[in-house]
Motif scaffolding. Sequence first.
Motif, PDB file in Angstrom:
ATOM      1  N   UNK A  14       0.822  -1.214   0.000  1.00 41.55           N
ATOM      2  CA  UNK A  14       0.000   0.000   0.000  1.00 41.55           C
ATOM      3  C   UNK A  14       0.853   1.260   0.000  1.00 41.55           C
ATOM      4  N   UNK A  15       1.999   1.239   0.659  1.00 42.36           N
ATOM      5  CA  UNK A  15       2.910   2.385   0.611  1.00 42.36           C
ATOM      6  C   UNK A  15       3.400   2.619  -0.819  1.00 42.36           C
ATOM      7  N   UNK A  16       3.773   1.544  -1.491  1.00 42.23           N
ATOM      8  CA  UNK A  16       4.241   1.674  -2.875  1.00 42.23           C
ATOM      9  C   UNK A  16       3.134   2.150  -3.797  1.00 42.23           C
ATOM     10  N   UNK A  17       1.938   1.619  -3.619  1.00 41.31           N
ATOM     11  CA  UNK A  17       0.803   2.047  -4.426  1.00 41.31           C
ATOM     12  C   UNK A  17       0.545   3.540  -4.228  1.00 41.31           C
ATOM     13  N   UNK A  18       0.592   4.009  -3.000  1.00 43.10           N
ATOM     14  CA  UNK A  18       0.373   5.428  -2.714  1.00 43.10           C
ATOM     15  C   UNK A  18       1.437   6.293  -3.383  1.00 43.10           C
ATOM     16  N   UNK A  19       2.687   5.859  -3.344  1.00 50.93           N
ATOM     17  CA  UNK A  19       3.761   6.635  -3.981  1.00 50.93           C
ATOM     18  C   UNK A  19       3.575   6.696  -5.489  1.00 50.93           C
ATOM     19  N   UNK A  20       3.191   5.583  -6.093  1.00 47.87           N
ATOM     20  CA  UNK A  20       2.963   5.557  -7.539  1.00 47.87           C
ATOM     21  C   UNK A  20       1.803   6.476  -7.910  1.00 47.87           C
ATOM     22  N   UNK A  21       0.713   6.380  -7.157  1.00 47.19           N
ATOM     23  CA  UNK A  21      -0.437   7.236  -7.427  1.00 47.19           C
ATOM     24  C   UNK A  21      -0.060   8.705  -7.287  1.00 47.19           C
ATOM     25  N   UNK A  22       0.703   9.045  -6.252  1.00 52.83           N
ATOM     26  CA  UNK A  22       1.098  10.433  -6.051  1.00 52.83           C
ATOM     27  C   UNK A  22       1.964  10.937  -7.194  1.00 52.83           C
ATOM     28  N   UNK A  24       1.900   9.938 -10.289  1.00 47.64           N
ATOM     29  CA  UNK A  24       1.022  10.150 -11.441  1.00 47.64           C
ATOM     30  C   UNK A  24       0.215  11.433 -11.296  1.00 47.64           C
ATOM     31  N   UNK A  25      -0.295  11.675 -10.092  1.00 40.43           N
ATOM     32  CA  UNK A  25      -1.058  12.903  -9.860  1.00 40.43           C
ATOM     33  C   UNK A  25      -0.175  14.139  -9.970  1.00 40.43           C
ATOM     34  N   UNK A  26       1.055  14.035  -9.503  1.00 44.29           N
ATOM     35  CA  UNK A  26       1.974  15.169  -9.601  1.00 44.29           C
ATOM     36  C   UNK A  26       2.298  15.489 -11.062  1.00 44.29           C
ATOM     37  N   UNK A  27       2.390  14.454 -11.890  1.00 48.63           N
ATOM     38  CA  UNK A  27       2.691  14.656 -13.316  1.00 48.63           C
ATOM     39  C   UNK A  27       1.506  15.235 -14.067  1.00 48.63           C
ATOM     40  N   UNK A  28       0.289  14.854 -13.673  1.00 50.73           N
ATOM     41  CA  UNK A  28      -0.901  15.260 -14.421  1.00 50.73           C
ATOM     42  C   UNK A  28      -2.033  15.602 -13.458  1.00 50.73           C
ATOM     43  N   UNK A  29      -2.097  16.860 -13.012  1.00 53.21           N
ATOM     44  CA  UNK A  29      -3.127  17.272 -12.059  1.00 53.21           C
ATOM     45  C   UNK A  29      -4.558  17.092 -12.581  1.00 53.21           C
ATOM     46  N   UNK A  30      -4.726  16.968 -13.886  1.00 47.84           N
ATOM     47  CA  UNK A  30      -6.078  16.790 -14.422  1.00 47.84           C
ATOM     48  C   UNK A  30      -6.674  15.459 -13.975  1.00 47.84           C
ATOM     49  N   UNK A  31      -5.819  14.499 -13.611  1.00 50.93           N
ATOM     50  CA  UNK A  31      -6.324  13.217 -13.124  1.00 50.93           C
ATOM     51  C   UNK A  31      -7.152  13.410 -11.857  1.00 50.93           C
ATOM     52  N   UNK A  32      -6.695  14.261 -10.964  1.00 51.38           N
ATOM     53  CA  UNK A  32      -7.427  14.519  -9.723  1.00 51.38           C
ATOM     54  C   UNK A  32      -8.747  15.212 -10.028  1.00 51.38           C
ATOM     55  N   UNK A  33      -8.738  16.140 -10.973  1.00 48.15           N
ATOM     56  CA  UNK A  33      -9.977  16.820 -11.355  1.00 48.15           C
ATOM     57  C   UNK A  33     -10.964  15.825 -11.960  1.00 48.15           C
ATOM     58  N   UNK A  34     -10.458  14.940 -12.825  1.00 54.61           N
ATOM     59  CA  UNK A  34     -11.324  13.924 -13.428  1.00 54.61           C
ATOM     60  C   UNK A  34     -11.904  13.007 -12.367  1.00 54.61           C
TER      61      UNK A  34
END
Length: 51
Positions: A14-22, A24-34
Amino acid sequence: MRCKRSTGYLTTAYDRLARIQQRLLDKDPSLARDWARIQARQDSVARDVLP
């Protein structure tokens, strides 16, 4: 589950999953908006269905 608990597998996974998700979100903020848009739509539909 005992094995996963004793080895810390779930915590590590779960720590690794959270880091990967973060990342991706840092690279493309539109993902969070979507995601927020989809969540709002799901909430709206659920409110229409539930009494």
